[in-house]
Design an enzyme around this catalytic site. Sequence first.
Site, PDB file in Angstrom:
ATOM      1  N   TRP A  38      -4.809  -6.451   8.516  1.00  0.00           N
ATOM      2  CA  TRP A  38      -5.460  -7.198   7.438  1.00  0.00           C
ATOM      3  C   TRP A  38      -6.330  -6.307   6.570  1.00  0.00           C
ATOM      4  O   TRP A  38      -6.351  -6.463   5.339  1.00  0.00           O
ATOM      5  CB  TRP A  38      -6.252  -8.374   8.001  1.00  0.00           C
ATOM      6  CG  TRP A  38      -5.355  -9.423   8.568  1.00  0.00           C
ATOM      7  CD1 TRP A  38      -5.294  -9.856   9.858  1.00  0.00           C
ATOM      8  CD2 TRP A  38      -4.337 -10.156   7.860  1.00  0.00           C
ATOM      9  NE1 TRP A  38      -4.308 -10.803  10.005  1.00  0.00           N
ATOM     10  CE2 TRP A  38      -3.705 -11.009   8.799  1.00  0.00           C
ATOM     11  CE3 TRP A  38      -3.898 -10.169   6.546  1.00  0.00           C
ATOM     12  CZ2 TRP A  38      -2.663 -11.871   8.446  1.00  0.00           C
ATOM     13  CZ3 TRP A  38      -2.853 -11.023   6.193  1.00  0.00           C
ATOM     14  CH2 TRP A  38      -2.255 -11.860   7.140  1.00  0.00           C
ATOM     15  N   ASP A  86     -14.839  -8.959   6.008  1.00  0.00           N
ATOM     16  CA  ASP A  86     -13.951 -10.090   6.259  1.00  0.00           C
ATOM     17  C   ASP A  86     -14.216 -10.572   7.672  1.00  0.00           C
ATOM     18  O   ASP A  86     -13.917  -9.871   8.642  1.00  0.00           O
ATOM     19  CB  ASP A  86     -12.497  -9.633   6.093  1.00  0.00           C
ATOM     20  CG  ASP A  86     -11.483 -10.708   6.459  1.00  0.00           C
ATOM     21  OD1 ASP A  86     -11.878 -11.815   6.860  1.00  0.00           O
ATOM     22  OD2 ASP A  86     -10.272 -10.410   6.350  1.00  0.00           O
ATOM     23  N   LYS A 112      -9.479 -20.441  11.224  1.00  0.00           N
ATOM     24  CA  LYS A 112      -9.645 -19.811  12.533  1.00  0.00           C
ATOM     25  C   LYS A 112     -10.720 -20.560  13.332  1.00  0.00           C
ATOM     26  O   LYS A 112     -10.437 -21.299  14.252  1.00  0.00           O
ATOM     27  CB  LYS A 112     -10.049 -18.346  12.380  1.00  0.00           C
ATOM     28  CG  LYS A 112      -9.228 -17.556  11.389  1.00  0.00           C
ATOM     29  CD  LYS A 112      -7.816 -17.290  11.867  1.00  0.00           C
ATOM     30  CE  LYS A 112      -7.086 -16.356  10.919  1.00  0.00           C
ATOM     31  NZ  LYS A 112      -5.714 -16.062  11.342  1.00  0.00           N
TER      32      LYS A 112
END
Length: 363
Positions: free
Chosen positions: A100, A169, A193
């Site tokens: 990511w 992030d 999440k």
Amino acid sequence: MVINFGAGPAKLPREVLLEVQKEVVEYGSSGMSVMEMSHRGATYVALHEETLALVKELINVPDNYKILLMQGGGTGLFAAVAMNLMGRTGKADYLVTGSWSATAAKEAARYGKVNWVVPKQEKYSTVPDHKQWKLDPDASYVYYCDNETIGGIEFDTVPETGNVPLVVDMSSNMLSRPIDVKKFGVIFACAQKNIGPAGITVVIVREDLIGHAMPITPTIFDFGVIAKANSISNTPPTFIIYVMGRVFAWIKRHGGVEEMHRKSLTKSQLVYDVIANSNGFYYCPVEARVRSRMNVPFRIGGAAGDEDLEKLFLKGAEALGMQQLKGHRSVGGIRASLYNAVTVEEATALKQYMQEFLKKHCK
């Protein structure tokens, strides 16, 4: 009963789902569902403000930060961060420790010069020692992903970047441990999440970093526009924000972020202990000091993994109601995601199954 170990969209607290179920047709005394009401009406605006206030309370957001609710997911923020912050010097540092952060760096390179701070890794298994980092003091910001869901790597410290703003992030570990917001210029987390259904991203931005968007920045990604409109510059995903607010309230009722952290340590250790005591039958590729509490990847049958054994493991797990344990397609193996909504009892059930499978199949 299903136990959802999915990496995202992930399990929501059952208590919250039941609460939402009761209110889905009619919210309070409004006579309508949240999905039906105007985003500018008094009832929704009060709900919206409550959600923002809960974020501020749960992680002690200072007054010189704005909390934004933005669309486009984490991927949208990869671009938004660059377009809002890169303009100062045209350069940015990216700590790439997984898929990511690598994707974020590639997206940012569309808008300026990106410096990969740490050497590129063939396989992501650690956070390189800070002595290997090559930070650019002229960077507009330093970016990292606090928890990589695919590789199962979680930073054990907050990077020191001096006067250069730090962007993080936290999509997969937001509200799972206390943080010092003052150390960051921007924090963002997509909801699917730990904090709600897919479709919204929480963004926390220090005020001095707002108002510097590149001219090419779409209005929907401009931090200044979103902040000025209190995240209602256009029609927001009202129902998703409502559910997210209920998740925040659930966290508060159940001991806050501190209790979520305590339980996350307990849950992840249950699984890591089985791996450690399996004589190599279960193998986790991540260096111990940066193993994630949220996402535990492992192979079965040694470091390379025995795909037949892994298929058998997954089949047995599904027979017990344990869902979405298959590892990401890019790395294979098994991955157990242990977000806030996953209970200690559910993690214990996984531990017991792993132990039984080990006894039966270890030669």
